[in-house]
Design an enzyme around this catalytic site. Structure first.
Site, short mmCIF file in Angstrom:
data_model
loop_
_atom_site.label_atom_id
_atom_site.label_comp_id
_atom_site.label_asym_id
_atom_site.label_seq_id
_atom_site.Cartn_x
_atom_site.Cartn_y
_atom_site.Cartn_z
N HIS A 5 -2.07 -0.05 86.66
CA HIS A 5 -3.37 0.43 86.21
C HIS A 5 -4.31 -0.74 85.98
CE1 HIS A 5 -3.05 -0.60 81.81
NE2 HIS A 5 -1.78 -0.69 82.16
N CYS B 190 -4.90 -3.65 82.75
CA CYS B 190 -3.54 -3.79 82.22
C CYS B 190 -3.42 -5.07 81.39
CB CYS B 190 -2.54 -3.81 83.37
SG CYS B 190 -0.83 -3.93 82.82
N ASP C 271 1.50 1.19 78.63
CA ASP C 271 0.16 1.35 78.06
C ASP C 271 -0.07 2.79 77.57
OD1 ASP C 271 -2.79 1.83 77.99
OD2 ASP C 271 -2.86 -0.25 78.67
N ARG D 50 -2.59 4.47 77.20
CA ARG D 50 -3.65 5.24 77.88
C ARG D 50 -3.20 5.78 79.23
NH1 ARG D 50 -7.58 0.24 77.91
NH2 ARG D 50 -5.56 -0.60 78.59
N CYS E 109 3.41 1.70 83.53
CA CYS E 109 3.21 0.79 82.40
C CYS E 109 3.36 1.55 81.08
CB CYS E 109 1.83 0.16 82.48
SG CYS E 109 1.53 -1.10 81.20
CO CO Z 1 -0.44 -2.07 81.54
#
Ligand code: CO
Length: 208
Positions: free
Chosen positions: A97, A100, A43, A45, A41
């Site tokens: 994750h 998400c 993302d 993090r 992803c």
């Molecule tokens: Co995500």
């Protein structure tokens, strides 16, 4: 964020690498032969290399919202093709994750504009598994399970490609479904039974 600081960080990083190995970048420039294709992803993090503890050159990485593998997405399809046929990776990882945002958005009834067609792929995962998901009363648990099932379905999408089917038959390749738990920092192997899934999938999706 101070953008100038990024260039300072970069200079420090270059120096640190050179202090350990004066040929570090010279060697890096000579080519790559990663063993893993990591699809994760976007993302902020969920880093790819850092969470796996791998160095530059060790993982070929593709990231998008909610680690999707839609068969009409030229970007992810090109990445898979290149990784499998040219880099000859032996492992393909789809890493989702918990927490998400993409998966969360797909669980809500909301018009999100250009994101609609992208997130609809996750809604399709929900529809495919709705009996299991609807039986989960706790919303948090349902959300976590959808993250896992989405990883599983994206792994199946990887298997649906002709390139992966061919190398699976000719030289063997392993597909892995993982979830990164932001709350603990741990990487969880979903231990998806691909032999069982393959039997079901190949009946319909065999291309080669
Ligand atoms: Co995500």
């Amino acid at each position: 964020m101070d953008i100038k600081q990024i260039f300072k960080n970069n200079q420090k990083w270059v120096q640190d690498k050179l202090n350990l190995d004066s040929n570090y970048f010279k060697n890096l420039s000579e080519g790559q032969s990663p063993d893993i294709l990591y699809i994760g992803c976007s993302d902020s993090r969920v880093t790819a290399e850092e969470l796996m503890g791998v160095s530059p050159g060790e993982a070929f990485v593709h990231r998008n919202i909610a680690n999707m593998v839609p068969n009409t997405d030229l970007s992810v399809m090109s990445v898979i093709d290149y990784a499998v046929l040219h880099l000859k990776v032996n492992h393909i990882v789809v890493c989702g994750h918990y927490y998400c945002g993409g998966v969360k958005a797909a669980m809500q009834s909301q018009d999100l504009g250009i994101l609609n067609p992208w997130l609809r792929n996750i809604r399709d995962v929900y529809r495919t598994h709705r009996v299991e998901l609807n039986a989960i009363e706790d919303e948090e648990q349902k959300y976590r399970r959808l993250v896992e099932l989405n990883v599983q379905e994206q792994c199946i999408n990887v298997i649906k490609t002709a390139e992966v089917q061919r190398v699976y038959r000719d030289r063997g390749i392993t597909i892995h479904g993982w979830v990164f738990d932001i709350h603990s920092g741990e990487l969880v192997d979903l231990k998806i039974d691909f032999n069982k899934i393959l039997e079901n999938v190949m009946e319909i999706y065999r291309l080669d």
